[in-house]
Design a protein around this motif. Structure first.
Motif, PDB file in Angstrom:
ATOM      1  N   THR A 188     -27.544 -91.256 -19.994  1.00 50.44           N
ATOM      2  CA  THR A 188     -28.679 -91.048 -19.094  1.00 50.44           C
ATOM      3  C   THR A 188     -29.785 -90.296 -19.828  1.00 50.44           C
ATOM      4  OG1 THR A 188     -28.090 -88.850 -18.204  1.00 50.44           O
ATOM      5  CG2 THR A 188     -27.002 -90.768 -17.214  1.00 50.44           C
ATOM      6  N   GLN A 189     -30.932 -90.183 -19.155  1.00 50.20           N
ATOM      7  CA  GLN A 189     -32.070 -89.454 -19.724  1.00 50.20           C
ATOM      8  C   GLN A 189     -31.981 -87.959 -19.456  1.00 50.20           C
ATOM      9  OE1 GLN A 189     -35.090 -91.928 -17.586  1.00 50.20           O
ATOM     10  NE2 GLN A 189     -35.969 -92.211 -19.606  1.00 50.20           N
ATOM     11  N   PHE A 190     -30.917 -87.545 -18.787  1.00 51.79           N
ATOM     12  CA  PHE A 190     -30.823 -86.150 -18.379  1.00 51.79           C
ATOM     13  C   PHE A 190     -30.399 -85.276 -19.564  1.00 51.79           C
ATOM     14  CE2 PHE A 190     -28.986 -82.427 -16.309  1.00 51.79           C
ATOM     15  CZ  PHE A 190     -29.936 -82.170 -15.338  1.00 51.79           C
ATOM     16  N   PRO A 191     -31.168 -84.229 -19.873  1.00 52.21           N
ATOM     17  CA  PRO A 191     -30.869 -83.388 -21.039  1.00 52.21           C
ATOM     18  C   PRO A 191     -29.831 -82.315 -20.723  1.00 52.21           C
ATOM     19  CG  PRO A 191     -32.895 -82.645 -20.024  1.00 52.21           C
ATOM     20  CD  PRO A 191     -32.429 -83.831 -19.218  1.00 52.21           C
ATOM     21  N   TRP A 192     -28.575 -82.740 -20.535  1.00 59.35           N
ATOM     22  CA  TRP A 192     -27.535 -81.753 -20.217  1.00 59.35           C
ATOM     23  C   TRP A 192     -27.032 -81.107 -21.498  1.00 59.35           C
ATOM     24  CZ3 TRP A 192     -22.705 -79.784 -20.801  1.00 59.35           C
ATOM     25  CH2 TRP A 192     -22.204 -78.997 -19.761  1.00 59.35           C
ATOM     26  N   PRO A 193     -26.789 -79.793 -21.535  1.00 61.67           N
ATOM     27  CA  PRO A 193     -27.073 -78.855 -20.443  1.00 61.67           C
ATOM     28  C   PRO A 193     -28.519 -78.375 -20.486  1.00 61.67           C
ATOM     29  CG  PRO A 193     -26.020 -77.699 -22.250  1.00 61.67           C
ATOM     30  CD  PRO A 193     -26.100 -79.145 -22.668  1.00 61.67           C
TER      31      PRO A 193
ATOM     32  N   HIS B 136     -14.521 -84.372 -20.202  1.00 66.84           N
ATOM     33  CA  HIS B 136     -14.963 -84.598 -18.818  1.00 66.84           C
ATOM     34  C   HIS B 136     -15.723 -85.925 -18.773  1.00 66.84           C
ATOM     35  CE1 HIS B 136     -16.999 -83.927 -14.961  1.00 66.84           C
ATOM     36  NE2 HIS B 136     -16.163 -82.924 -14.741  1.00 66.84           N
ATOM     37  N   GLU B 137     -15.082 -86.945 -18.247  1.00 69.55           N
ATOM     38  CA  GLU B 137     -15.627 -88.305 -18.284  1.00 69.55           C
ATOM     39  C   GLU B 137     -17.024 -88.392 -17.669  1.00 69.55           C
ATOM     40  OE1 GLU B 137     -14.551 -92.335 -15.864  1.00 69.55           O
ATOM     41  OE2 GLU B 137     -12.886 -91.376 -16.922  1.00 69.55           O
ATOM     42  N   SER B 138     -17.218 -87.768 -16.519  1.00 70.14           N
ATOM     43  CA  SER B 138     -18.492 -87.898 -15.808  1.00 70.14           C
ATOM     44  C   SER B 138     -19.635 -87.217 -16.548  1.00 70.14           C
ATOM     45  CB  SER B 138     -18.366 -87.319 -14.395  1.00 70.14           C
ATOM     46  OG  SER B 138     -17.349 -87.969 -13.673  1.00 70.14           O
ATOM     47  N   LEU B 139     -19.399 -86.012 -17.046  1.00 69.39           N
ATOM     48  CA  LEU B 139     -20.469 -85.315 -17.760  1.00 69.39           C
ATOM     49  C   LEU B 139     -20.709 -85.918 -19.140  1.00 69.39           C
ATOM     50  CD1 LEU B 139     -20.101 -81.633 -16.609  1.00 69.39           C
ATOM     51  CD2 LEU B 139     -22.194 -82.972 -16.643  1.00 69.39           C
ATOM     52  N   GLN B 140     -19.690 -86.495 -19.740  1.00 67.22           N
ATOM     53  CA  GLN B 140     -19.920 -87.219 -20.986  1.00 67.22           C
ATOM     54  C   GLN B 140     -20.814 -88.428 -20.733  1.00 67.22           C
ATOM     55  OE1 GLN B 140     -19.221 -86.396 -24.175  1.00 67.22           O
ATOM     56  NE2 GLN B 140     -18.596 -84.462 -23.249  1.00 67.22           N
ATOM     57  N   TYR B 141     -20.649 -89.041 -19.569  1.00 73.48           N
ATOM     58  CA  TYR B 141     -21.539 -90.142 -19.194  1.00 73.48           C
ATOM     59  C   TYR B 141     -22.978 -89.637 -19.066  1.00 73.48           C
ATOM     60  CZ  TYR B 141     -23.955 -93.568 -16.313  1.00 73.48           C
ATOM     61  OH  TYR B 141     -24.886 -94.450 -15.826  1.00 73.48           O
TER      62      TYR B 141
ATOM     63  N   VAL C 212     -22.227 -81.028  -8.409  1.00 78.03           N
ATOM     64  CA  VAL C 212     -20.926 -80.691  -8.994  1.00 78.03           C
ATOM     65  C   VAL C 212     -20.117 -81.982  -9.095  1.00 78.03           C
ATOM     66  CG1 VAL C 212     -18.856 -79.286  -8.819  1.00 78.03           C
ATOM     67  CG2 VAL C 212     -21.023 -78.409  -7.921  1.00 78.03           C
ATOM     68  N   LEU C 213     -19.692 -82.311 -10.308  1.00 78.29           N
ATOM     69  CA  LEU C 213     -19.011 -83.576 -10.549  1.00 78.29           C
ATOM     70  C   LEU C 213     -17.545 -83.361 -10.908  1.00 78.29           C
ATOM     71  CD1 LEU C 213     -21.653 -85.419 -12.782  1.00 78.29           C
ATOM     72  CD2 LEU C 213     -21.323 -85.640 -10.305  1.00 78.29           C
ATOM     73  N   GLY C 214     -16.686 -84.210 -10.323  1.00 80.88           N
ATOM     74  CA  GLY C 214     -15.320 -84.303 -10.806  1.00 80.88           C
ATOM     75  C   GLY C 214     -15.314 -85.066 -12.118  1.00 80.88           C
ATOM     76  N   SER C 215     -14.198 -85.032 -12.810  1.00 82.74           N
ATOM     77  CA  SER C 215     -14.169 -85.645 -14.138  1.00 82.74           C
ATOM     78  C   SER C 215     -14.211 -87.169 -14.097  1.00 82.74           C
ATOM     79  CB  SER C 215     -12.923 -85.179 -14.907  1.00 82.74           C
ATOM     80  OG  SER C 215     -11.747 -85.524 -14.194  1.00 82.74           O
ATOM     81  N   HIS C 216     -13.837 -87.779 -12.964  1.00 89.36           N
ATOM     82  CA  HIS C 216     -13.922 -89.232 -12.864  1.00 89.36           C
ATOM     83  C   HIS C 216     -14.141 -89.645 -11.409  1.00 89.36           C
ATOM     84  CE1 HIS C 216      -9.638 -88.176 -12.417  1.00 89.36           C
ATOM     85  NE2 HIS C 216      -9.577 -89.189 -11.583  1.00 89.36           N
TER      86      HIS C 216
END
Length: 322
Positions: free
Chosen positions: A189-194, A179-184, A120-124
């Motif tokens: 990254t190589q992670f296929p979110w969502p 959301h800064e962190s999830l936009q990152y 679970v990530l905060g926005s920054h």
């Protein structure tokens, strides 16, 4: 001559004392510099938290969030005993959010903990290096990693509906647009979110291929290799359930499938075949070893009941008879 020697010794002593004083000063300066930096960082972080609180409105206000979650806890979303990694601020400060989750009986750790499958990530204020490390580990080891914003995770807790399983992709992407962190995560990254559950694939997986268990199969089962055990003093009920959840929902069990026959028997995560293999194994253990191990049998039956309540769908049209 003695006068010169005396003066020489005096100056040498002064020089030695001066050097010692210089070393002391350098040490004190380094300590003060470190404290000054730490103070500046703490002050900056505190200012960011205060700014965050000032911007937090609507459903993100802590009082409203707490009210909506007043009768909710980890058990409400079948997450008892499951390790959750958190990091970052926004909309709630990470310390406050950790306290909130702890009060709801969640097992909260840092995102780099080896057991983390939910983040679970905060926005920054997220450590990109640590986040990348966990993403890389999930890719290398082949386990499923679920990454939520604070808001998405709380929405799951309030409604009981997991956004990563039930929401449309466009809605998920819209929810984290700022959301800064999830936009990152999405962009860098190589992670296929969502990572969405393939419901169409799940619908095709209701049929199962049955098979008979025997002693050798049960002793060498992937479930056992993942650490599942009902031995006295081995695992708590929460730890057993966490392993069972991981075995069913993630690909972590797949590394113990050494042949196409193994894969055929155990199936893929989140399928009827996987649930059939797990439930039929535990049923076999309860029936054939249970009569001489009453305490173990009670745990097996309890775990079977939990598996059915948590994952069984009536469309699967099977459940082992004890």
């Amino acid at each position: 001559m003695s006068e010169y020697k005396s003066e020489y010794r005096k100056k040498l002593r002064e020089l030695t004392e001066s050097k010692a004083y210089t070393v002391t000063l350098e040490s004190e300066i380094q300590k003060l510099y470190k404290k000054a930096i730490e103070f500046d960082l703490d002050l900056k972080h505190q200012q960011e938290i205060e700014e965050l609180r000032a911007k937090t409105t609507g459903l993100n206000i802590e009082f409203i969030r707490d009210y909506l979650c007043s009768d909710k806890n980890a058990a409400s979303v079948n997450m008892s005993g499951v390790v959750i990694g958190i990091q970052g601020d926004g909309p709630w400060g990470v310390i406050e959010f950790q306290k909130f989750l702890n009060q709801k009986d969640f097992n909260v750790v840092n995102i780099t903990d080896p057991g983390v499958r939910y983040i679970v990530l905060g926005s920054h204020n997220v450590d990109d290096e640590e986040l990348n490390q966990q993403i890389a580990t999930s890719i290398e080891e082949g386990f499923d990693l679920r990454i939520y914003s604070q808001e998405l995770f709380v929405a799951w807790l309030i409604t009981g509906v997991n956004p990563l399983e039930e929401w449309l992709e466009k809605d998920l992407l819209e929810s984290v647009r700022e959301h800064e962190s999830l936009q990152y995560v999405i962009d860098s990254t190589q992670f296929p979110w969502p990572q969405l559950v393939d419901h169409a694939s799940m619908k095709r997986s209701y049929e199962v291929k049955t098979f008979e268990w025997d002693g050798s199969l049960s002793e060498e089962s992937p479930l056992r290799k993942m650490g599942y055990s009902v031995q006295a003093g081995a695992l708590s009920i929460q730890e057993r359930r966490a392993i069972l959840r991981q075995a069913y929902t993630s690909s972590g069990l797949n590394k113990f499938l050494y042949s196409s026959h193994d894969l055929e028997r155990w199936g893929q995560p989140n399928t009827a075949q996987r649930l059939y293999a797990m439930s039929s194994l535990i049923t076999w253990l309860a029936n054939f070893q249970g009569p001489t191990k009453p305490a173990a049998r009670e745990k097996w039956i309890s775990d079977l009941r939990w598996l059915k309540e948590s994952f069984y769908d009536s469309k699967m049209k099977f459940w082992p008879v004890r």
